[in-house]
Scaffold this active site. Structure first.
Site, PDB file in Angstrom:
ATOM      1  N   LYS A 170      45.074  41.205  31.940  1.00 19.77           N
ATOM      2  CA  LYS A 170      44.949  41.762  31.360  1.00 19.77           C
ATOM      3  C   LYS A 170      44.027  42.518  30.061  1.00 19.77           C
ATOM      4  O   LYS A 170      45.256  42.682  28.883  1.00 19.77           O
ATOM      5  CB  LYS A 170      45.257  43.365  32.056  1.00 19.77           C
ATOM      6  CG  LYS A 170      44.824  44.709  32.146  1.00 19.77           C
ATOM      7  CD  LYS A 170      46.317  44.620  32.286  1.00 19.77           C
ATOM      8  CE  LYS A 170      46.128  47.051  32.845  1.00 19.77           C
ATOM      9  NZ  LYS A 170      47.200  47.936  33.591  1.00 19.77           N
ATOM     10  N   SER A 215      45.504  51.144  36.770  1.00 16.86           N
ATOM     11  CA  SER A 215      44.868  50.334  35.622  1.00 16.86           C
ATOM     12  C   SER A 215      44.416  49.166  35.282  1.00 16.86           C
ATOM     13  O   SER A 215      43.786  48.138  34.528  1.00 16.86           O
ATOM     14  CB  SER A 215      44.576  50.306  34.301  1.00 16.86           C
ATOM     15  OG  SER A 215      46.015  49.752  34.048  1.00 16.86           O
ATOM     16  N   SER A 233      50.100  51.080  37.150  1.00 18.17           N
ATOM     17  CA  SER A 233      48.819  50.076  36.997  1.00 18.17           C
ATOM     18  C   SER A 233      48.848  48.676  37.691  1.00 18.17           C
ATOM     19  O   SER A 233      48.069  48.099  38.090  1.00 18.17           O
ATOM     20  CB  SER A 233      48.584  50.422  35.431  1.00 18.17           C
ATOM     21  OG  SER A 233      48.474  51.430  34.976  1.00 18.17           O
TER      22      SER A 233
END
Length: 485
Positions: free
Chosen positions: A80, A156, A180
């Site tokens: 990520k 996220s 997230s």
């Protein structure tokens, strides 16, 4: 083995099984990597989940000895793009303000994944600075849900969730400071696990992300892969400010037998925002499934005043965001201007970016006191069960913030009326997970959210494995997927 056979394995096997094929020498890491690249390119035009492709670097490393060994030998994955640097890769954190800044070092968790044999083939998308429950940014655009491309993949870690759900890779790295990992896992119908504070390393770039509320881990197709990833990555890094107890036995051993009958607290509502009938139905199905497996589920109310809690949380986020933006200016040699940042970030900085040191310290003390309060609550329960979201996954653009005059309270309501449950367990440091047990009448995933006692990952994993055996989810494949050839 031919490429068609490798694709068949990737359609049906988890990371642990693929690694066993590699260790036996029946598949070469380079072959697995090329299959994953082909899969990614097939779905990426529809999903927009990749921040940067790192194919050349991955190909160069594919034939090194360490890739062919290890717990996750040869398994391709993505990291990520949010405070998790990969050497040589762009480090955008979802923001236009970072330009083409590239990392010359790696986060410790990436180092440990490589040591376990993983192949890093790219980075996945995140919203700017990770402060949205939808992965949409002016830098990369919107990351779309493979079940319905009109809907958000969550945030996220939305890029990670979309790629795993679409069967590109069996797991993808992410991190979680307020939900997230769990929110996108719920949106995309995959498994998302947030470990206890301090169990996984966040350094060297991050000391205590958001005062210890943030932690790395992963989104996976199987519970087994999540446990194996903990085995590969758990343990504090040098100089870490927090440390959770690491289980003496491998985490995968927790999956080998059903847990003892558990006492589970069911929380259907938290704060002033109502839980929709769809979410109540999903959490009710999860509760009944737990009861059918011999567990005791009791409806309760949590002793939390949500608006006060969120005010403290955003004091920490605001001060931390101000630090990130100032640091970014130092790194690039030019102060960041407001117009370089998204409206959401500007609102957070305007209202909470200049809090005093005393206000920040008070907010940290507040959330730590909450952790103690919830630890006392957990004396009476093994787990807490809640919805992940108050409603179905949102449409692309539904959480957009375009008016800089919006108040912080309005901003908080926009996001946390959608997910009021998850951030609580970042503040308390407890492990928590989203388990894909339900789908809405519109065919969209609805995860069930469980939180456990601090340091007791094994209880959550044992229950997740039991639920996976009782109601397997891997056979459900979204409309956008890499299995079709």
């Amino acid at each position: 083995m031919g490429m068609q056979d490798i694709h068949h394995l990737m359609d049906n096997e988890d990371a642990c099984a693929l690694a066993e094929w590699v260790r036996r020498g029946e598949i070469r890491p380079g072959e697995l990597l090329e299959a994953a690249i082909e899969r990614l390119e097939r779905v990426e035009p529809q999903l927009n989940a990749v921040a940067e492709r790192l194919y050349d670097a991955a190909r160069e490393a594919a034939d090194t000895p360490e890739v062919g060994q290890g717990l996750l030998a040869g398994v391709p994955t993505l990291i990520k793009d949010l405070f998790s640097p990969v050497a040589g890769a762009a480090m955008t954190n979802g923001s236009r303000a970072l330009g083409d800044l590239r990392a010359d070092f790696e986060s410790e968790v990436v180092t440990r994944l490589r040591r376990a044999g993983c192949q890093v083939m790219g980075t996945s998308t995140s919203p700017e600075f990770g402060t949205s429950y939808s992965t949409e940014s002016s830098r990369f655009g919107a990351t779309r849900n493979p079940w319905s491309t009109r809907h958000s993949a969550g945030g996220s870690s939305g890029g990670a969730a979309a790629l795993v759900a679409a069967r590109v890779v069996p797991f993808a790295h992410g991190n979680d400071g307020g939900g997230s990992l769990r929110v996108p896992a719920s949106c995309c119908g995959v498994f998302g696990f947030k470990p206890s504070r301090g169990l996984l390393p966040s350094g060297p770039m991050v000391g205590e992300g958001w005062a210890g509320m943030g932690t790395p881990h992963a989104i996976t197709l199987s519970v087994r892969d999540s446990a194996a990833l903990l085995d590969a990555t758990a343990g504090m890094d040098l100089g870490a400010p927090y440390a959770a107890p690491v289980q003496a036995l491998p985490y995968v051993t927790a999956l080998q037998r059903d847990p003892r009958p558990l006492r589970i607290a069911l929380v259907e509502q938290l704060g002033p925002w109502p839980t929709s009938p769809q979410s109540l139905k999903a959490v009710g199905e999860a509760a009944r499934l737990c009861e059918s497996l011999g567990h005791r589920v009791e409806p309760v109310n949590l002793p939390v005043v949500l608006p006060e809690f969120l005010d403290q949380v955003f004091t920490i986020i605001g001060a931390s965001t101000r630090h990130y933006v100032d640091l970014l200016g130092q790194m690039r040699g030019l102060a960041v201007q407001a117009e370089e940042l998204e409206v959401r970030t500007r609102i957070i900085l305007r209202d909470k970016g200049n809090v005093s040191g005393a206000q920040y310290a008070a907010a940290v003390e507040w959330i730590h006191a909450l952790g103690r309060q919830l630890a006392m609550f957990m004396h009476d329960y093994d787990l807490i069960l809640t919805p992940v979201l108050t409603r179905e996954p949102v449409l692309i653009g539904e959480l957009d913030v375009e008016d800089v005059c919006m108040s912080l309270d309005q901003l908080v309501e926009r996001y946390h009326s959608y997910s009021p449950f998850t951030a609580l367990f970042n503040a308390s440091g407890q492990p928590a997970m989203s388990v894909p047990l339900s789908w809405s009448s519109n065919g969209l995933p609805m995860g069930a959210h469980f939180a456990g006692r601090f340091g007791e990952e094994s209880t959550l994993l044992a229950l997740a494995a039991q639920l996976e055996r009782a109601q397997p989810w891997r056979g459900r494949v979204p409309a956008v997927n890499a299995c079709r050839r």
